[in-house]
Each structure stands twice: as C-alpha cells, then as structure tokens.
Design a protein around this motif. Structure first.
Motif, short mmCIF file in Angstrom:
data_model
loop_
_atom_site.label_atom_id
_atom_site.label_comp_id
_atom_site.label_asym_id
_atom_site.label_seq_id
_atom_site.Cartn_x
_atom_site.Cartn_y
_atom_site.Cartn_z
N THR A 320 10.66 62.30 -28.89
CA THR A 320 12.09 62.47 -29.13
C THR A 320 12.91 61.76 -28.07
O THR A 320 13.93 61.14 -28.37
CB THR A 320 12.44 63.98 -29.16
OG1 THR A 320 11.67 64.63 -30.18
CG2 THR A 320 13.92 64.18 -29.47
N VAL A 324 15.83 58.89 -28.36
CA VAL A 324 17.13 58.95 -27.70
C VAL A 324 17.37 57.67 -26.91
O VAL A 324 18.46 57.06 -26.96
CB VAL A 324 17.22 60.18 -26.78
CG1 VAL A 324 18.51 60.15 -25.95
CG2 VAL A 324 17.15 61.46 -27.60
N LEU A 329 17.90 58.61 -32.50
CA LEU A 329 17.66 60.04 -32.71
C LEU A 329 18.19 60.51 -34.05
O LEU A 329 17.53 61.27 -34.76
CB LEU A 329 18.32 60.84 -31.58
CG LEU A 329 18.19 62.36 -31.70
CD1 LEU A 329 16.74 62.79 -31.57
CD2 LEU A 329 19.06 63.05 -30.65
#
Length: 333
Positions: A320, A324, A329
């Motif tokens: 994740t 980002v 995301l």
C-alpha cells in the motif's frame, strides 16, 4: 478536396475526477484489519507474551486514528460529492463494500468497550446509530438479491459484508457493551444471513471466474466462518476448546478454498481491495489463540497464528505504501 472526418473527441480521463470523489470503500478494510490484529495480539497478553500488550495497544491506536481520518474524509466526500456517494450506495458491489465502515466502527466499539468498560455509556449511542445504518445496508443487499436486481456477474463475496460479518461484529460490540441477549439475537441473524447468501454466492464462484476488478473481494469469502467463530468465543467465554476447534475446522475450508485459487486472484495488480484478506485472517488467528488457551495446548501454536496474520498485514501495508509513493492509491474510476 475531400472532407476530412472530424477528429475523434477525447474523453475526459477518469483521473480528472477529484481525488476526494475517488475515495474507495476498501480503505476501511485497512482500519478493520488493524483492529482485528489488535484483538488477536491482545488475547496473547494473558498467556505471558510480554510484547503482546504494547503491540495490541499500538495497533489499536493506529487503527482508531486511521478510522477517524477516513470518517472525516468520507464526511467531506458526502458534502462535496454527494451525487458520487449516492451512486456508490446504489451499486451492488460498492454499496456492499461501504458496509466496511459500520463494521469497522462496531469492531472499534467492541475492542474499546471490552478493554475499558467505563466507556460503555458513551459508546452505546454510537453503536445503536451504526447498527441502524448497517441494517439499512443489509436490507438493500438482500432486497436486490432476492428480487433479481443484482446482475449475476456482480454477485461477489462483498455481499456478505452488511449482513454476515456485520451481524457477527455487531454481536461482539453488543456483548462488550453488556447486552448479551441482544448480542445473541444479532449472532443468530448473522448466521441466518450467511445461510441465505451462501448458496447464491458460492454458486456464482463455482460458475466461473469473477471479473478482474472483483477478484480482490475473494478475501471476504473467508470472513463469515472466521469472524463467526471469533464471535462465538466472545459471546460464550466458557465455550469448550473442542467446540472452538470445530469452528476453526469449518473456518479453514474457506481459507483453503481462497488459497487454492492464488493464481486466480494474483493476476490482478495490487490495490487496496486486497485488504479484504486482513480481517478474516486476523479473526482466524484470534480464534486460534482462544482454542489454545481453552484447550491448554502449546502457546507456540497461538503465537505462530498471530505472527502469520501480522506478516500478511505487513505485506499489505508495504504494498500500500508503494501505491501511495507512486500516486496510485485511489483507483481511477
């Protein structure tokens, strides 16, 4: 001179939509997974695992901070992009995934009220409001399924969320608030919803591959049995170890069914939807801790289960953070 055809019109790219409007319900799966992992580590503390207490508290603080931030963002989204949010609520899959919000809130209530009973009176109104909203979402899902409004290609494990994990987690929240009778009623409603939806969803899963965009929701397939087993342990603290082991045996079936299709869902580029794997595995680990404690079995089994669930969430967190860093995301649509 021959007339040239007019140049094709270029469609407005999907990414032109503001980022706030593109907030995806799967983000709440991150908070829910951290909450579940906090509960699993917390159960290791009485067994003498020294690091379990601080880890549980840190995970709970991080999960509550993330959940609070997401709630504020969704409030801003409702105020500035209400039409987009209403469209998502009407969508069979996104509307069901939005149930991650009340489920995460109820899990937070269960953990906070369970550890600090003095907060019960403050948390009770919140729990009742959240349960009412979750009930409305469950009504819509069941109504659309039972009237044929949900297209067959959109029948996905995400449809479990408002009714089954929602019922089980709601039962844990009511138990923590001191309402055992109502908790058992909600537990029964979750079981009934599971029986109602199971045939339809499993029939779709065995019929052929889900569309690529829906394959990350396969993690939710593990949720009913795993979360139901944990809810049973919470509602009945004297439940014998043998009964907990039977529940774990039932829960292992969906886990293995998902893992055997790893090529099937690993074809999809990573996105936040894969956090759907986090909470079911955390619940499975927490139930394993309960089985070990009640059966007097080696503590190493419980620690291994919680560490594996933690490793999965660390992997999800790392991937994740990569999204980002790359600005990917939020999905473009």
């Amino acid at each position: 001179m021959t007339d040239r055809p007019p140049p094709p019109q270029t469609a407005t790219p999907a990414t032109a939509r503001p980022w706030l409007a593109r907030l995806h319900p799967s983000l709440f799966g991150m908070a829910l997974g951290l909450l579940g992992l906090s509960g699993a580590w917390h159960r290791l503390q009485p067994a003498g695992v020294d690091a379990a207490g601080p880890l549980a508290e840190g995970l709970l603080a991080a999960a509550l901070a993330l959940l609070s931030g997401l709630l504020l963002l969704w409030l801003a989204k409702a105020l500035r992009h209400g039409a987009v949010l209403r469209q998502e609520l009407r969508h069979p899959v996104q509307g069901a995934l939005l149930a991650l919000m009340p489920v995460a809130l109820l899990m937070a209530v269960a953990l906070v009220a369970g550890r600090w009973p003095q907060t019960r009176d403050t948390l009770l109104p919140l729990a009742l409001v959240v349960l009412a909203g979750q009930g409305w979402m469950a009504w819509r899902v069941v109504a659309d399924l039972s009237t044929g409004k949900t297209p067959p290609e959109l029948v996905t494990p995400a449809l479990y969320l408002p009714t089954v994990p929602g019922g089980f987690v709601g039962a844990m929240a009511l138990q923590a608030l001191g309402f055992h009778g109502w908790a058992t009623l909600l537990m029964g409603m979750g079981l009934g919803a599971w029986a109602l939806l199971e045939m339809r969803i499993l029939n779709r899963l065995f019929a052929g591959p889900l569309p690529l965009a829906l394959r990350p929701t396969l993690g939710i397939e593990m949720a009913p049995a795993s979360v139901g087993a944990l809810a049973a342990c919470v509602l009945w603290p004297d439940l014998p170890a043998d009964a907990v082991m039977v529940a774990l045996g039932v829960a292992s079936g969906p886990v293995l069914a998902v893992l055997t299709r790893w090529r099937y869902w690993s074809e999809v580029p990573f996105n936040v939807g894969f956090w759907s794997f986090s909470f079911p595995l955390a619940a499975f680990a927490a139930t394993t801790v309960e089985a070990v404690r009640r059966g007097g079995w080696p503590l190493s089994v419980a620690v291994t289960a919680v560490v594996l669930a933690s490793a999965v969430q660390l992997f999800l967190l790392a991937r994740t953070l990569v999204l980002v860093a790359r600005g990917r995301l939020l999905p473009p649509v």
